[in-house]
Write a protein that holds these residues in place. Structure first.
Motif, mmCIF file in Angstrom:
data_model
loop_
_atom_site.group_PDB
_atom_site.id
_atom_site.type_symbol
_atom_site.label_atom_id
_atom_site.label_comp_id
_atom_site.label_asym_id
_atom_site.label_seq_id
_atom_site.Cartn_x
_atom_site.Cartn_y
_atom_site.Cartn_z
ATOM 1 N N GLU A 8 29.922 51.670 49.667
ATOM 2 C CA GLU A 8 29.141 50.589 49.060
ATOM 3 C C GLU A 8 28.410 49.833 50.405
ATOM 4 N N THR A 9 29.126 49.500 51.428
ATOM 5 C CA THR A 9 28.709 48.763 52.110
ATOM 6 C C THR A 9 27.444 49.515 52.911
ATOM 7 N N GLN A 11 25.626 51.331 51.267
ATOM 8 C CA GLN A 11 24.599 51.350 50.291
ATOM 9 C C GLN A 11 23.694 49.861 50.528
ATOM 10 N N GLU A 12 24.540 49.002 50.356
ATOM 11 C CA GLU A 12 24.062 47.522 50.543
ATOM 12 C C GLU A 12 23.145 47.381 51.841
ATOM 13 N N SER A 13 23.745 48.010 52.997
ATOM 14 C CA SER A 13 22.738 47.767 54.057
ATOM 15 C C SER A 13 21.649 48.385 54.066
ATOM 16 N N VAL A 15 19.964 49.005 51.206
ATOM 17 C CA VAL A 15 18.991 48.028 50.326
ATOM 18 C C VAL A 15 18.251 46.991 51.058
ATOM 19 N N LYS A 16 19.201 46.159 52.008
ATOM 20 C CA LYS A 16 18.838 45.257 52.782
ATOM 21 C C LYS A 16 17.668 45.591 53.696
ATOM 22 N N VAL A 228 21.621 48.103 41.983
ATOM 23 C CA VAL A 228 21.531 46.627 42.369
ATOM 24 C C VAL A 228 20.990 45.688 41.007
ATOM 25 N N GLU A 232 23.585 42.951 40.561
ATOM 26 C CA GLU A 232 22.902 41.425 40.991
ATOM 27 C C GLU A 232 21.894 40.881 40.544
#
Ligand code: 9Z3
Length: 316
Positions: A8-9, A11-13, A15-16, A228, A232
């Motif tokens: 998950e981390t 993937q989040e990075s 996206v960022k 996302v 979110e």
């Protein structure tokens, strides 16, 4: 940290870093002002007890530029017909629509124009005045009337994109500003979105030269924004995504996977060879095949009818 948290981390990075490195929108201020005006107008109606519903329809294919000063790009298959037709049926069903479309693709109320030259819809009379031939009069009058009504009543906001960078940045703006509609918001994501892209910072600045021989190019995976969007950007909205495959043997399996993995409420599965005639609507409750009745009919009419019912049930 377990492996699930670990993935998950990452993937989040992804996206960022996608958003951080994307070239800023050229007309971001104008888009955000138009969006604010549209959302304010519709949320005032919702607050005053009008049970309005708002849908963001995405339509057309995104491009992946290969050069910053772009001469060449990779494109995705989509004429935008489905998005344009669906927009008309959503407005007919009482929805306000944000139509997020690929520049130059089909438009609501004049979706036949890509194939029929618009000159065919007009003729000159003896005094050189423009007139509509009798054979086209009904279609043209209805289209003009419905289009102007939708715009004047604030039921249709059109926003255009070309590249994957523009598309995802605008989708994020639309989704976060639509979160105020809660369950009354819907996403109908039929745009054909690139799976791979060249990150802006590693992209050639100028036109790639052919003198250097064959071209080797590595494309990164576009981060999966559907999760996302659900988690979110607009967590209460009703989300419909589309799954397009050319191999019928994997279509439903891929649609089921998208439903679960991205927590979609509905996945509309279609096969390239038959997408105009048949789609399969996949929900947690089962699968429904929607077929168009004849060549003059729009499959989208029945599809939107079904989805409006699903959305109503979701709002409860
Ligand atoms: C679709 O599957 C649409 O139904 C079509 C409509 C693009 C076939 P047209 O615009 O065609 O009427 O000419 N859209 C989704 C395609 C897509 O990229 N889906 C992704 C995937 O399949 C998921 S977001 O992986």
């Amino acid at each position: 940290m377990d492996s699930r948290n670990g993935s998950e981390t990452s993937q989040e990075s992804d996206v960022k870093s996608f958003f951080r490195s994307a070239p800023p929108l050229q007309n971001g201020d104008l888009i955000s002002a138009n969006l604010r005006q549209f959302v304010d107008r519709n949320s005032r109606r919702l607050e005053s007890g009008d049970p309005i519903k708002v849908v963001c329809v995405t339509s057309g294919g995104t491009t992946v530029p290969l050069e910053q000063r772009c001469v060449r790009y990779i494109d995705n298959f989509s004429s935008g017909y489905r998005g344009a037709a669906s927009t008309e049926y959503f407005i007919k069903a009482g929805y306000s629509v944000i139509f997020l479309y690929r520049r130059g693709s089909c438009q609501p109320y004049c979706r036949y124009l890509l194939e029929d030259s618009f000159l065919d819809f007009f003729e000159l009379n003896e005094e050189s005045m423009i007139q509509v031939p009798e054979s086209h009069a009904t279609v043209v009058k209805t289209a003009i009337k419905d289009y102007h009504k939708a715009v004047e009543e604030g039921l249709l906001l059109k926003i255009s994109f070309t590249t994957i960078f523009e598309y995802l940045q605008i989708l994020k703006m639309v989704a976060t500003s639509m979160s105020c509609f809660g369950q009354h918001g819907m996403f109908y994501l039929c745009a054909a979105v690139s799976d791979f892209y060249v990150p802006w910072e590693s992209m050639a600045k100028h036109k790639i030269q052919s003198a250097g021989g064959p071209l080797d190019m590595r494309l990164n995976q576009v981060p999966k924004m559907l999760s996302v969007l659900r988690k979110e950007w607009a967590p209460s909205a009703f989300c419909i995504s589309f799954k397009l495959e050319t191999d019928p043997d994997i279509l439903l399996q891929k649609a089921d996977m998208a439903l679960k993995k991205y927590q979609m409420h509905v996945v509309v599965a279609n096969e390239l060879a038959t997408y105009k005639d048949e789609v399969i609507v996949v929900t947690a409750g089962g699968k429904t095949t929607v077929r168009r009745h004849g060549k003059d009919q729009d499959l989208e009419e029945q599809l939107i009818d079904l989805l409006v019912k699903e959305h109503k049930e979701y709002i409860g």
